[in-house]
Scaffold this active site. Structure first.
Site: not given
Ligand code: NAD
Ligand code: TYD
Length: 365
Positions: A83, A85, A151-152, A178-179, A181-182, A233
């Protein structure tokens, strides 16, 4: 098991592949990833020669490719991470004056079109579901599993100073591209269970952190900035609450789902039981790293910034025996140490296109 992992070169996907091969060394894994800006094969260097691991560079939107992978590797389990993300990337190109021209955006950041979120997250999931139905329907889905990682954030925002938390029965109310699309992808996954009987499970998890996280998200950005003696930041007043989940706890939760969950079920997975706002979180990081509050820099808020996420993971606890292994401070220290010890990993990222992103995202805030 023969697993297809999508997005396995990203943050959570690569942690999951390491986790799975360590705990299930006889299973086979195919990792399908198109290597967007945050897909990084360096994350998987230590296992790239493992005979039970194979990498395929490709797009989940390519129905023929996905179909061929499922057939040729006799895949029985799909764990779908792929995704776009990052919330900031999903809104980056829209400002008060309106949307910038497509052409300009494309020149600046090929990877950060808001449209990419719907394309990869929603359409990509749809293609994957179709491919799974086509490949597995003949065997009536026997011993097959499609696990979708979500995601939540699909539940929207909770008020501050409120005891309420998201649960499996919370109504969807996504508020960023983002949310949204998820959320759409979650609905498609559920629809394929109801319509075709595809054996699906879904986890909606909170904010992950740990090794190999691209430094656009708050914690890796803060830790690596501090290691470079740069400020962190803080958006708006900093009183935004997230539920912080260590990535290895998340990987274990997915393992529990694959082993024990009832087909068709959704589970919420979180890491905390009490609220911690961004300022408190970063203050804990400052304390562990021996830095002062002078390293905080308040910047303009994110548009549509969700105030609070909090996750009730009682269902996962009761049905799957899930619980985080350690507390937030222990995991923060572990995470900080990883970034200290793997400077070359994040320095390489922070010296490329990332600089353009950082400038655009933070310079005028
Ligand atoms: P990330 O952005 O680090 O990695 C996403 C990976 O998906 C990348 O390697 C990218 O190249 C690949 N990708 C994207 N589009 C693609 C496509 N069309 N075909 C093939 N590969 C593709 O993301 P992450 O943080 O590891 O998140 C993974 C999953 O977990 C996502 O679905 C995200 O929505 C979900 N998620 C993430 C978090 C978080 O805090 N990171 C929290 C809840 C849910
Ligand atoms: P983030 O890591 O982008 O995750 P999400 O928006 O998916 O929760 O952000 C986590 C929290 O931190 C969110 O409240 C936004 C804030 N944030 C900052 O205050 N400074 C930053 O530079 C970033 C990237 C996020």
């Amino acid at each position: 098991m023969k697993l297809l992992i999508t997005g396995g070169a990203g943050f959570i996907g690569s942690n999951f592949i390491h986790y799975w091969l360590k705990n299930h060394p006889d299973d086979k894994i195919v990792n399908l990833d198109k290597l967007t800006y945050c897909g990084n094969l360096e994350n998987l260097q230590s296992i790239e020669k493992n005979p039970n691991y194979k990498f395929v560079k490709g797009d989940i939107c390519d129905l023929n490719l996905v179909g061929a992978i499922l057939q040729e590797n006799k895949i029985d389990t799909i764990v779908h991470f792929a995704a776009q993300s990052h919330v900031d990337q999903s809104i980056l190109n829209i400002d008060k004056e309106g949307r910038e021209s497509n052409e300009t955006i494309q020149k600046l950041f090929e990877h950060s079109l808001p449209y990419d979120f719907v394309l990869n997250n929603t359409w990509g999931t749809h293609v994957l579901l179709e491919a799974a139905v086509k490949a597995w329907r003949g065997e009536e889905f026997r011993n097959k599993k499609f696990h979708h990682i979500s995601t939540d954030e699909v539940f929207g925002a909770l008020p501050l100073d409120d005891a309420g938390k998201f649960s499996e029965s919370t109504k969807y109310d996504p508020r960023s591209p983002y949310s949204a699309s998820k959320a759409a992808s979650d609905h498609l996954v559920s629809a394929y269970y109801t319509t075709y009987g595809l054996p699906v499970t879904i986890t909606n998890t909170s904010n992950n952190y740990g090794p190999y996280q691209y430094p656009e998200k708050l914690l890796p950005l803060a830790i690596t900035n501090l290691l470079e003696n740069k400020k962190v930041p803080i958006y708006g007043d900093g009183k935004y609450v997230r539920d912080w989940l260590y990535v290895e706890d998340h990987c274990r939760a997915i393992e529990l789902v694959l082993e024990k969950a009832k087909i068709g079920e959704t589970y919420l997975i979180g890491g905390l039981t009490e609220d911690v706002n961004n300022l408190e979180l970063i203050n804990r990081v400052l304390a562990i790293m021996g830095k002062s509050e002078e390293m905080l820099e308040y910047v303009k808020d994110r548009p549509g910034h969700d105030r609070r996420y909090a996750v009730d993971w009682t269902k996962a606890k009761n049905e799957l025996d899930y619980k985080p292994l350690y507390d937030l401070d222990t995991y923060l220290e572990k995470t900080i140490n990883w970034y200290k010890e793997n400077e070359s990993w994040w320095k390489r990222i922070k010296s490329g296109d990332y600089l353009k992103y950082y400038k655009k995202q933070y310079e005028k805030r």
